[in-house]
Design an enzyme around this catalytic site. Sequence first.
Site, PDB file in Angstrom:
ATOM      1  N   SER A 439       0.759  -1.241  -0.021  1.00  0.00           N
ATOM      2  CA  SER A 439       0.078  -0.025   0.031  1.00  0.00           C
ATOM      3  C   SER A 439       0.838   1.364   0.011  1.00  0.00           C
ATOM      4  O   SER A 439       0.595   2.289  -0.714  1.00  0.00           O
ATOM      5  CB  SER A 439      -0.944   0.031   1.226  1.00  0.00           C
ATOM      6  OG  SER A 439      -1.508   1.076   1.136  1.00  0.00           O
ATOM      7  N   GLU A 466       2.780  -1.164  14.888  1.00  0.00           N
ATOM      8  CA  GLU A 466       3.344  -0.072  14.737  1.00  0.00           C
ATOM      9  C   GLU A 466       4.085   0.440  15.911  1.00  0.00           C
ATOM     10  O   GLU A 466       5.326   1.278  15.684  1.00  0.00           O
ATOM     11  CB  GLU A 466       2.079   0.814  14.496  1.00  0.00           C
ATOM     12  CG  GLU A 466       1.518   0.748  12.904  1.00  0.00           C
ATOM     13  CD  GLU A 466       0.316  -0.432  13.078  1.00  0.00           C
ATOM     14  OE1 GLU A 466      -0.246  -0.356  12.198  1.00  0.00           O
ATOM     15  OE2 GLU A 466       0.218  -1.089  14.077  1.00  0.00           O
TER      16      GLU A 466
END
Length: 484
Positions: A439, A466
């Site tokens: 992406s 993350e």
Amino acid sequence: WCFRRLFTHTQHTIPMSAIQFSSRAAVAPKISLKKSSKVSVRTGVRAQAVAAPAGVSADAIQDSINSIRFLAIDAINKSNSGHPGLPMGCAPMAYVLYREAMNHNPKDFTWPNRDRFVLSAGHGCMLQYSLMHLTGYPSVTHDDLKNFRQWDSMTPGHPENFVTDGIEVTTGPLGMGFCNAVGLALCEKHLAARFNKPDATLVDHYTYSIMGDGCNMEGMSGEAASLAGHWGLGKLIVFYDDNKISIDGHTDISFTEDVSARYDAYGWHTQHVVDGNTDIDAIRKAIEAAKKDPRPSLIKVSTLIGYGSPNKADTHDVHGAPLGKDETEATRKNLNWKYGEFEIPEAVQKAMDCSAKGAELQAEWKKVESAYASKYPEDYAEYQSITTGKLPAGWADSLPSFTPEDKGVATRIHSQTALNALGGAIPGFVGGSADLAPSNMTLMKQFGDFQKDTPAERNIRYGVREHGMAAIANGIALYAPGFI
């Protein structure tokens, strides 16, 4: 995070008779080794025995441990602020690390092949400052210890890598330092795979860390631990200070999981030192066992927070407040410590100084480096670019150029073009994303994935992690100035 420290706490004490203290205790090793599965023993890496320095008596070692404790106590009392409990409890394992296990040169904190140390439980930083002073780091003088937590001090209230030479990473928010340590260990594995040769071992060091209950409660540490197990970071050795105390009180009010079992599931090698207060030999043996296993290692060390304090040990009162004059005197008496404030016995100064040992180790490595540079000049040039931060001449020429007349494309496509151009021009250019490469177009097409069996590659697959990714990336950036 900071607001946790604004709440007041009720006093919780335990009778002195319930605690066993010793100033020069010697007990039989108590170490249990959990084995998750059969694994092959790692070979071809530095894994020498951890032992007492030659000519240093058991009394001198115990006095060294108590010097670490009382330097922390005295500095925190003087500043009227700090966390004495961790240094008092962790002093034995920290002594073994800094004086016996680690390869480091206090007079050159930039030596590329030094062992790294990260105090993930950064609130206990007087532990590290005491160790740095005793082992010979010029950045932490005797006066610096007395200036703990003062404005413009070289010994701030949490370790700061941009303030104190010899601090690898800034720590404080719990769990963050552990993640940074994973990043440092990743770099060692990557560089060793890229540059070591059958006849020349240029990169060969360990990353050590001390973490606490709070670090293990924070979710980001779980993300990084999962990745470390997946990547097989066998040169990462983490000590878990199992003292069962947090600011609110004993951890059984909120934290009852089996931490070692969790790390077993992550693919780590786990051990338990039952008596971290006095059993120095068990700590040594645990490090030796960790070095022989190809997995990252968690060594759970059960300690008594505030060890030696008759009225505050094993309570949250010793976690984040000075002992005070009366309790300090009682602790000195309890541990038979006959020295005054900030006083270091001469035998301890001699026994703890690692300057000569470190200089010798670095000199031996420099010979290897010199031979490597002569035999493998192209590889060495890349290695130097990473370790010094000096980028290759003309690296910017690799960047694409565009004009207003060019057809417009998504910015992430431009990003991918630039990343792939820089990857071929800059030796230390590495990276990845949290399960978003298709992406956000972060994949460098000329390289494969950094994995357990392909650590020389430069695309890092973080998965959906993350928070851990960001902290690991900080560790990578701080490993060497040429990592980008």
